[in-house]
Design an enzyme around this catalytic site. Structure first.
Site, PDB file in Angstrom:
ATOM      1  N   ASN A 174      -1.525  -6.330  11.151  1.00 45.32           N
ATOM      2  CA  ASN A 174      -2.650  -5.512  10.688  1.00 45.32           C
ATOM      3  C   ASN A 174      -4.008  -6.175  10.885  1.00 45.32           C
ATOM      4  O   ASN A 174      -4.909  -6.002  10.077  1.00 45.32           O
ATOM      5  CB  ASN A 174      -2.460  -5.172   9.197  1.00 45.32           C
ATOM      6  CG  ASN A 174      -3.375  -4.041   8.758  1.00 45.32           C
ATOM      7  OD1 ASN A 174      -3.578  -3.084   9.483  1.00 45.32           O
ATOM      8  ND2 ASN A 174      -3.918  -4.149   7.571  1.00 45.32           N
ATOM      9  N   ASN A 179      -4.390 -10.677   6.254  1.00 50.95           N
ATOM     10  CA  ASN A 179      -4.099  -9.427   6.977  1.00 50.95           C
ATOM     11  C   ASN A 179      -5.302  -8.750   7.623  1.00 50.95           C
ATOM     12  O   ASN A 179      -5.355  -7.527   7.747  1.00 50.95           O
ATOM     13  CB  ASN A 179      -3.387  -8.438   6.050  1.00 50.95           C
ATOM     14  CG  ASN A 179      -2.072  -8.979   5.536  1.00 50.95           C
ATOM     15  OD1 ASN A 179      -1.884  -9.055   4.339  1.00 50.95           O
ATOM     16  ND2 ASN A 179      -1.178  -9.382   6.427  1.00 50.95           N
ATOM     17  N   HIS A 216      -7.239 -10.714  -2.103  1.00 48.95           N
ATOM     18  CA  HIS A 216      -6.618 -10.522  -0.792  1.00 48.95           C
ATOM     19  C   HIS A 216      -7.481 -11.194   0.270  1.00 48.95           C
ATOM     20  O   HIS A 216      -8.526 -10.686   0.656  1.00 48.95           O
ATOM     21  CB  HIS A 216      -6.485  -9.021  -0.505  1.00 48.95           C
ATOM     22  CG  HIS A 216      -5.486  -8.683   0.559  1.00 48.95           C
ATOM     23  ND1 HIS A 216      -5.023  -9.597   1.474  1.00 48.95           N
ATOM     24  CD2 HIS A 216      -4.858  -7.511   0.864  1.00 48.95           C
ATOM     25  CE1 HIS A 216      -4.155  -9.010   2.291  1.00 48.95           C
ATOM     26  NE2 HIS A 216      -4.037  -7.737   1.930  1.00 48.95           N
ATOM     27  N   THR A 250       0.846  -1.190   0.000  1.00 52.75           N
ATOM     28  CA  THR A 250       0.000   0.000   0.000  1.00 52.75           C
ATOM     29  C   THR A 250       0.886   1.247   0.000  1.00 52.75           C
ATOM     30  O   THR A 250       1.767   1.384   0.833  1.00 52.75           O
ATOM     31  CB  THR A 250      -0.930   0.000   1.220  1.00 52.75           C
ATOM     32  OG1 THR A 250      -1.821  -1.112   1.111  1.00 52.75           O
ATOM     33  CG2 THR A 250      -1.728   1.286   1.313  1.00 52.75           C
ATOM     34  N   TYR A 290      -8.414  -8.395   6.615  1.00 56.55           N
ATOM     35  CA  TYR A 290      -9.412  -7.751   5.765  1.00 56.55           C
ATOM     36  C   TYR A 290     -10.619  -8.679   5.552  1.00 56.55           C
ATOM     37  O   TYR A 290     -10.748  -9.705   6.207  1.00 56.55           O
ATOM     38  CB  TYR A 290      -8.769  -7.295   4.466  1.00 56.55           C
ATOM     39  CG  TYR A 290      -7.712  -6.229   4.695  1.00 56.55           C
ATOM     40  CD1 TYR A 290      -7.989  -5.091   5.459  1.00 56.55           C
ATOM     41  CD2 TYR A 290      -6.422  -6.368   4.192  1.00 56.55           C
ATOM     42  CE1 TYR A 290      -7.032  -4.124   5.702  1.00 56.55           C
ATOM     43  CE2 TYR A 290      -5.443  -5.396   4.425  1.00 56.55           C
ATOM     44  CZ  TYR A 290      -5.759  -4.284   5.180  1.00 56.55           C
ATOM     45  OH  TYR A 290      -4.812  -3.323   5.427  1.00 56.55           O
TER      46      TYR A 290
END
Length: 357
Positions: free
Chosen positions: A235, A178, A175, A26, A180
């Site tokens: 994260n 992490n 993804h 990112t 998400y």
């Protein structure tokens, strides 16, 4: 030992000249509307000699955005912006896949174009703060997606994958790591649903499998990858996992028949689990072993634990990383102060070895 990195291989439909790929990073340098720019194209093209590039996380919908000025891939403007990037990478003889990242609850209304409450499997508020244009703010409690909205979110991923291919990408990476959205469905901490997407492991992996199936059906399995991070605390916004040794093998078994291009594992140090997943996965395995040196990562390829390795901050700081490693040249040191946001500084101005010498 490093010789193992330079053997050609494949990842689905991608022919790879070697086995050192660029991890998703990112960088928060799109426009406020989420459109990639010429500066983004320059950045990625500088790094085109990696085996392939996995882009920064890219939201498949307005609900999927979690951070300021991250790119999207769900409007015609997004497609046109990404086309500049993919054209530049291809002109430099590179390969690039766009990572589709729906952040779920790791968001704030101020960071989305519609200003709505974040969505998630369940209304479980994440701990901590996130950065917004007005400074750090506490992340709010998300709104639980209805069963019908879960299906609509699967379709968001499918449409975003089609948009990525229309933008010239060689594929996409979903993804699922992490902390998400896909990861939130996997965890009993963030997934407290009582419908077919919650409770048992078979139910909690359902969303990830449905997303992967929809994307593979839309653009082809050979252009579809998936990233997971079993037991990785990075994260997570306080997301916890209690059954990684049961859940992830079941997830991989469910995904294996899809014959995806690759599985990308963000490794957290559990080598026993990694070996189990390696034995279950039928195609290319991409491994990110953060915090270790290149020779250690190359051993994973030599030992057959990985087919390809990804490198993050070193790729960020060394546009000519592949050539530096091959020649034994010294590496630039990444500057964390310029990782997120800003312009060319710490983005496209890291020197190549030829310039610095």
């Amino acid at each position: 030992m490093l010789n193992a990195l330079w053997n050609p291989t494949v990842a689905g439909d991608l022919d790879l000249p070697h086995r050192l790929a660029m991890a998703p990073l990112t960088r928060n340098r799109a426009t406020p509307e989420g459109v990639p720019t010429e500066l983004n194209a320059e950045y990625y093209a500088q790094r085109a000699d990696h085996a392939f590039i996995i882009t920064e996380g890219t939201q498949p919908s307005a609900d999927g955005q979690g951070y300021p000025v991250t790119p999207g891939i769900y409007t015609e403007e997004h497609i046109a912006g990404w086309r500049k990037v993919t054209d530049a990478v291809h002109k430099a003889d590179g390969r690039i896949v766009i990572q589709l990242m729906h952040v779920g609850r790791i968001s704030h209304p101020d960071n989305t174009p519609h200003g709505r409450q974040p969505v998630a499997p369940s209304a479980v508020k994440p701990a901590g703060v996130t950065f917004t244009a007005s400074g750090p703010q506490e992340m709010p409690e998300p709104r639980a997606l209805s069963t019908e909205e879960v299906a609509a979110t699967v379709d968001d991923f499918r449409r975003a994958a089609a948009a990525a291919i229309a933008a010239g990408a060689d594929g996409v990476e979903i993804h699922g790591a992490n902390g998400y959205l896909l990861h939130q469905f996997l965890s009993t901490h963030t997934n407290q649903r009582t419908d077919q997407y919650g409770g048992t492991i078979a139910n909690r992996i359902r969303f990830a499998v449905e997303v992967a199936t929809a994307v593979a059906d839309e653009i082809g399995a050979g252009r579809t990858g998936l990233r997971i991070s079993p037991g990785n605390p990075f994260n997570l916004g306080d997301l916890t996992e209690s059954d990684t040794h049961e859940l992830y093998p079941e997830l991989v078994r469910a995904l294996a028949p899809l014959n995806l291009a690759y599985l990308h594992i963000a490794h957290a140090g559990d080598d026993d689990l990694l070996r189990t997943l390696r034995s279950l996965w039928p195609t290319t395995l991409v491994l990110n072993r953060a915090g270790t040196d290149i020779p250690t990562r190359a051993e994973d390829v030599e030992d057959g634990l990985a087919d390809v390795i990804t490198v993050g901050s070193l790729a960020l700081a060394n546009p000519d990383l592949v050539q530096r490693i091959r020649s034994g040249a010294p590496l630039n040191t990444p500057n964390p102060e310029t990782f997120y946001g800003g312009g060319a500084a710490g983005y496209t101005d890291y020197p190549t070895h030829t310039v610095s010498s």
